[in-house]
Design a protein around this motif. Structure first.
Motif, PDB file in Angstrom:
ATOM      1  N   LEU A  34     -12.425 -54.982-123.454  1.00  0.00           N
ATOM      2  CA  LEU A  34     -11.488 -53.955-123.911  1.00  0.00           C
ATOM      3  C   LEU A  34     -10.427 -54.644-124.756  1.00  0.00           C
ATOM      4  O   LEU A  34      -9.707 -55.518-124.259  1.00  0.00           O
ATOM      5  N   THR A  35     -10.310 -54.271-126.034  1.00  0.00           N
ATOM      6  CA  THR A  35      -9.399 -54.977-126.929  1.00  0.00           C
ATOM      7  C   THR A  35      -8.795 -54.032-127.958  1.00  0.00           C
ATOM      8  O   THR A  35      -9.366 -52.986-128.263  1.00  0.00           O
ATOM      9  N   ASP A  36      -7.641 -54.441-128.497  1.00  0.00           N
ATOM     10  CA  ASP A  36      -6.924 -53.562-129.423  1.00  0.00           C
ATOM     11  C   ASP A  36      -6.906 -54.060-130.855  1.00  0.00           C
ATOM     12  O   ASP A  36      -6.478 -53.339-131.755  1.00  0.00           O
ATOM     13  N   GLY A  37      -7.315 -55.307-131.109  1.00  0.00           N
ATOM     14  CA  GLY A  37      -6.991 -55.851-132.422  1.00  0.00           C
ATOM     15  C   GLY A  37      -8.069 -56.617-133.142  1.00  0.00           C
ATOM     16  O   GLY A  37      -9.222 -56.711-132.714  1.00  0.00           O
ATOM     17  N   ALA A  68     -13.456 -57.909-119.299  1.00  0.00           N
ATOM     18  CA  ALA A  68     -12.440 -58.740-119.968  1.00  0.00           C
ATOM     19  C   ALA A  68     -11.441 -57.816-120.659  1.00  0.00           C
ATOM     20  O   ALA A  68     -11.828 -56.901-121.397  1.00  0.00           O
ATOM     21  N   ILE A  69     -10.149 -58.058-120.444  1.00  0.00           N
ATOM     22  CA  ILE A  69      -9.086 -57.183-120.949  1.00  0.00           C
ATOM     23  C   ILE A  69      -8.158 -57.954-121.870  1.00  0.00           C
ATOM     24  O   ILE A  69      -7.739 -59.074-121.571  1.00  0.00           O
ATOM     25  N   ASP A  70      -7.828 -57.332-122.990  1.00  0.00           N
ATOM     26  CA  ASP A  70      -6.973 -57.925-124.017  1.00  0.00           C
ATOM     27  C   ASP A  70      -5.501 -57.783-123.611  1.00  0.00           C
ATOM     28  O   ASP A  70      -4.981 -56.678-123.482  1.00  0.00           O
ATOM     29  N   PHE A  71      -4.821 -58.930-123.413  1.00  0.00           N
ATOM     30  CA  PHE A  71      -3.400 -58.933-123.069  1.00  0.00           C
ATOM     31  C   PHE A  71      -2.564 -59.575-124.181  1.00  0.00           C
ATOM     32  O   PHE A  71      -1.587 -60.268-123.905  1.00  0.00           O
ATOM     33  N   MET A  75     -28.016 -61.216-121.231  1.00  0.00           N
ATOM     34  CA  MET A  75     -26.689 -60.615-121.245  1.00  0.00           C
ATOM     35  C   MET A  75     -26.520 -59.677-122.440  1.00  0.00           C
ATOM     36  O   MET A  75     -27.203 -59.801-123.447  1.00  0.00           O
ATOM     37  N   SER A  76     -25.613 -58.728-122.273  1.00  0.00           N
ATOM     38  CA  SER A  76     -25.203 -57.817-123.335  1.00  0.00           C
ATOM     39  C   SER A  76     -23.681 -57.815-123.394  1.00  0.00           C
ATOM     40  O   SER A  76     -23.013 -58.100-122.389  1.00  0.00           O
ATOM     41  N   VAL A  77     -23.133 -57.493-124.571  1.00  0.00           N
ATOM     42  CA  VAL A  77     -21.682 -57.437-124.760  1.00  0.00           C
ATOM     43  C   VAL A  77     -21.309 -56.035-125.227  1.00  0.00           C
ATOM     44  O   VAL A  77     -21.819 -55.557-126.248  1.00  0.00           O
ATOM     45  N   ILE A  78     -20.454 -55.383-124.476  1.00  0.00           N
ATOM     46  CA  ILE A  78     -19.942 -54.065-124.832  1.00  0.00           C
ATOM     47  C   ILE A  78     -18.472 -54.231-125.218  1.00  0.00           C
ATOM     48  O   ILE A  78     -17.681 -54.755-124.440  1.00  0.00           O
ATOM     49  N   ILE A  79     -18.114 -53.783-126.413  1.00  0.00           N
ATOM     50  CA  ILE A  79     -16.731 -53.879-126.883  1.00  0.00           C
ATOM     51  C   ILE A  79     -16.183 -52.470-127.087  1.00  0.00           C
ATOM     52  O   ILE A  79     -16.769 -51.678-127.838  1.00  0.00           O
ATOM     53  N   VAL A  80     -15.083 -52.163-126.417  1.00  0.00           N
ATOM     54  CA  VAL A  80     -14.403 -50.886-126.606  1.00  0.00           C
ATOM     55  C   VAL A  80     -13.074 -51.169-127.292  1.00  0.00           C
ATOM     56  O   VAL A  80     -12.229 -51.893-126.761  1.00  0.00           O
ATOM     57  N   TYR A 111      -6.192 -48.164-121.886  1.00  0.00           N
ATOM     58  CA  TYR A 111      -7.076 -49.178-121.294  1.00  0.00           C
ATOM     59  C   TYR A 111      -7.719 -48.654-120.012  1.00  0.00           C
ATOM     60  O   TYR A 111      -8.913 -48.852-119.767  1.00  0.00           O
ATOM     61  N   LEU A 112      -6.940 -47.996-119.176  1.00  0.00           N
ATOM     62  CA  LEU A 112      -7.473 -47.484-117.917  1.00  0.00           C
ATOM     63  C   LEU A 112      -8.490 -46.375-118.150  1.00  0.00           C
ATOM     64  O   LEU A 112      -9.504 -46.284-117.442  1.00  0.00           O
ATOM     65  N   LYS A 113      -8.245 -45.517-119.133  1.00  0.00           N
ATOM     66  CA  LYS A 113      -9.206 -44.455-119.436  1.00  0.00           C
ATOM     67  C   LYS A 113     -10.562 -45.048-119.826  1.00  0.00           C
ATOM     68  O   LYS A 113     -11.610 -44.610-119.356  1.00  0.00           O
ATOM     69  N   ALA A 114     -10.528 -46.042-120.706  1.00  0.00           N
ATOM     70  CA  ALA A 114     -11.771 -46.664-121.147  1.00  0.00           C
ATOM     71  C   ALA A 114     -12.446 -47.418-120.006  1.00  0.00           C
ATOM     72  O   ALA A 114     -13.668 -47.350-119.832  1.00  0.00           O
ATOM     73  N   LEU A 115     -11.645 -48.143-119.212  1.00  0.00           N
ATOM     74  CA  LEU A 115     -12.195 -48.914-118.101  1.00  0.00           C
ATOM     75  C   LEU A 115     -12.897 -48.023-117.088  1.00  0.00           C
ATOM     76  O   LEU A 115     -14.023 -48.304-116.660  1.00  0.00           O
ATOM     77  N   VAL A 116     -12.264 -46.928-116.701  1.00  0.00           N
ATOM     78  CA  VAL A 116     -12.842 -46.044-115.690  1.00  0.00           C
ATOM     79  C   VAL A 116     -14.050 -45.297-116.248  1.00  0.00           C
ATOM     80  O   VAL A 116     -15.077 -45.153-115.567  1.00  0.00           O
ATOM     81  N   ALA A 117     -13.966 -44.834-117.500  1.00  0.00           N
ATOM     82  CA  ALA A 117     -15.066 -44.076-118.085  1.00  0.00           C
ATOM     83  C   ALA A 117     -16.351 -44.896-118.122  1.00  0.00           C
ATOM     84  O   ALA A 117     -17.422 -44.412-117.764  1.00  0.00           O
TER      85      ALA A 117
END
Length: 471
Positions: free
Chosen positions: A357-360, A226-229, A380-385, A253-259
């Motif tokens: 992946l979120t910014d705020g 899930a990506i924050d837009f 389920m697990s939730v990972i927040i970056v 966002y791409l760095k975190a997504l790929v890592a």
């Protein structure tokens, strides 16, 4: 593969990790070309692992004389780290009785893969390559068994009596192959004994085998992204935006997504990842949505691999309008719905990992706490970056490391399922370090759920132990 994806992927490195288990690897080959018209090859497989760009030998199998389809009895025992990309190379060599090891052996081909690919599929078959081309019709199959830290072992011994003669002039040269019958009816080789030459009543050497090895079944992990837009990320056309798309460099966002995604994708059986967005105005009516498919196919939001998620993300940005607010409860509830359906199936073998992946700052904190408390009962697990430099106090509260998270009504989580990591803390570290920090708790979360539910990997009630072959 896109330049952006390659650029982000290339930055991943190798790190030490406490998240360790042991894996047994078994190897077999098929279709090896004959050495010449009069003799078959004497194959041996060498296992190598990559470290800092170099290949190092880990172990090798025994040599099986005169065989174009060897099944090696040697078992490779390797350390398996959930959150690392461990690259393996299997090299096949023809070692004739007159040569001096690998130096004089004929190289027959090699196969490269990651340990995660083998573990996730449990049985991986690929063509052998030689100088970049397929080595005839030859292929190699590697099967994997994860061993728990407290595995129990049993010792097995076998013998036979009054076997038939091979012919009038010679006796049989027997060996045993022990197979496990899987849930889908297929067979997996557990052990191959030595060959006892010229013997009608052979007694084979005893051997130990893990009870885990005799059991089939596993828990599949499915990754959802899930990506924050939301507008707080900044206009994607502006170089200061966290969503800015540079022709050759990945954004935050791409760095975190790929890592993180590069690690997770090895543990998803079909490598298809549903990707969602939240906080944007989306076509055609441009109403705000907090759980839309990034590829705009609501019936099939899946993307092929992490590269597919990257491409869907890049294609999506020009078509939407960043908006808000930052509501993450809807996407947690969407994944929880799938997890709830899985929990009520007879098998309940699928575990869901939601990567956000979120910014705020979260604007629906109460609903999010309620959704997480409900999800803590589910597989389920939730990972927040956290991306950017915003105030992530709410995310740290959801993580629960400093106290038990509760719903607005006071109900506590059944188990800790949230892991939060601010990406800014890894600005000057390898992205692999981010993956380690984010994923280190996931294996225990998976184990805690299935232990609490009393769900174990399935084991055969009746085990068909042996079949006898003449070479």
């Amino acid at each position: 593969m896109s330049n952006i994806y390659e650029s982000a992927e290339a930055t991943l490195g190798f790190i030490s990790s406490p998240c360790l288990t042991k894996v047994e690897l078994r190897v077999a080959c098929r279709g090896i070309s004959d050495r010449d018209a009069l003799s078959k090859p004497d194959p041996c497989v060498v296992l190598k692992m990559q470290s800092h760009g170099q290949w190092f030998e880990v172990d090798r199998t025994e040599v099986i004389r005169s065989s174009s389809g060897p099944v090696f009895s040697k078992i490779f025992l390797v350390d398996y780290y959930f959150e690392e990309v461990q690259r393996l190379r299997f090299e096949l060599h023809d070692i004739s009785s007159g040569n001096n090891g690998l130096r004089d052996a004929d190289f027959l081909g090699a196969m490269e893969c990651t340990l995660g690919q083998i573990v996730s599929q449990r049985k991986l078959t690929k063509a052998l390559l030689k100088q970049g081309n397929t080595a005839g019709k030859s292929s190699i199959t590697v099967t994997a068994e994860e061993l728990s830290g407290n595995d129990d072992y049993v010792e097995l011994s076998f013998s036979a009596r009054k076997l038939d003669d091979k012919d009038f002039f010679s006796k049989s040269d027997p060996f045993l192959e022990i197979f496990r019958i899987n849930d889908d009816g297929t067979e997996s080789l557990v052990h191959r004994t030595e060959t006892v030459m010229n013997n009608l009543s052979p007694v084979w050497k005893s051997f130990k085998v893990s009870l885990n090895t005799l059991c089939s079944g596993d828990h599949d992990r499915e990754l959802k992204v899930a990506i924050d837009f939301t507008a707080s990320n900044g206009d994607p056309r502006n170089s200061c935006s966290l969503h800015y798309i540079h022709p050759y460099q990945p954004n935050e966002y791409l760095k975190a997504l790929v890592a993180v995604g590069e690690i997770c994708q090895d543990y998803d059986s079909d490598k298809m990842f549903p990707a969602f967005g939240f906080g944007a105005l989306i076509p055609p009516d441009f109403k705000v949505s907090h759980d839309f498919a990034v590829n705009f196919d609501e019936d099939n939001p899946e993307c092929a691999g992490i590269q597919g998620v990257v491409e869907a993300y890049q294609n999506c940005l020009p078509k939407i309008q960043l908006y808000g607010p930052t509501n993450i409860a809807p996407i947690i509830q969407k994944v929880a719905s799938s997890a709830s359906e899985e929990m009520h199936t007879k098998e309940a073998m699928e575990y869901f990992i939601l990567l956000i992946l979120t910014d705020g700052v979260i604007t629906d904190m109460a609903d999010t706490r309620e959704a997480i408390v409900h999800a803590s009962h589910l597989p389920m697990s939730v990972i927040i970056v956290g991306v950017g430099n915003a105030d992530f106090t709410d995310m740290q509260i959801l993580d629960g490391d400093d106290g038990i998270l509760r719903s607005p009504k006071g109900e506590p989580v059944l188990r800790d399922i949230v892991q939060f990591v601010p990406f800014k803390d890894f600005k000057h570290a390898s992205p692999a370090a981010l993956a380690k920090s984010v994923l280190a708790e996931v294996p225990n979360q998976v184990v805690d759920y299935y232990n609490a539910k009393g769900i174990k990997p399935k084991c055969m009630s009746d085990y068909e132990s042996t079949r006898t072959f003449s070479p």
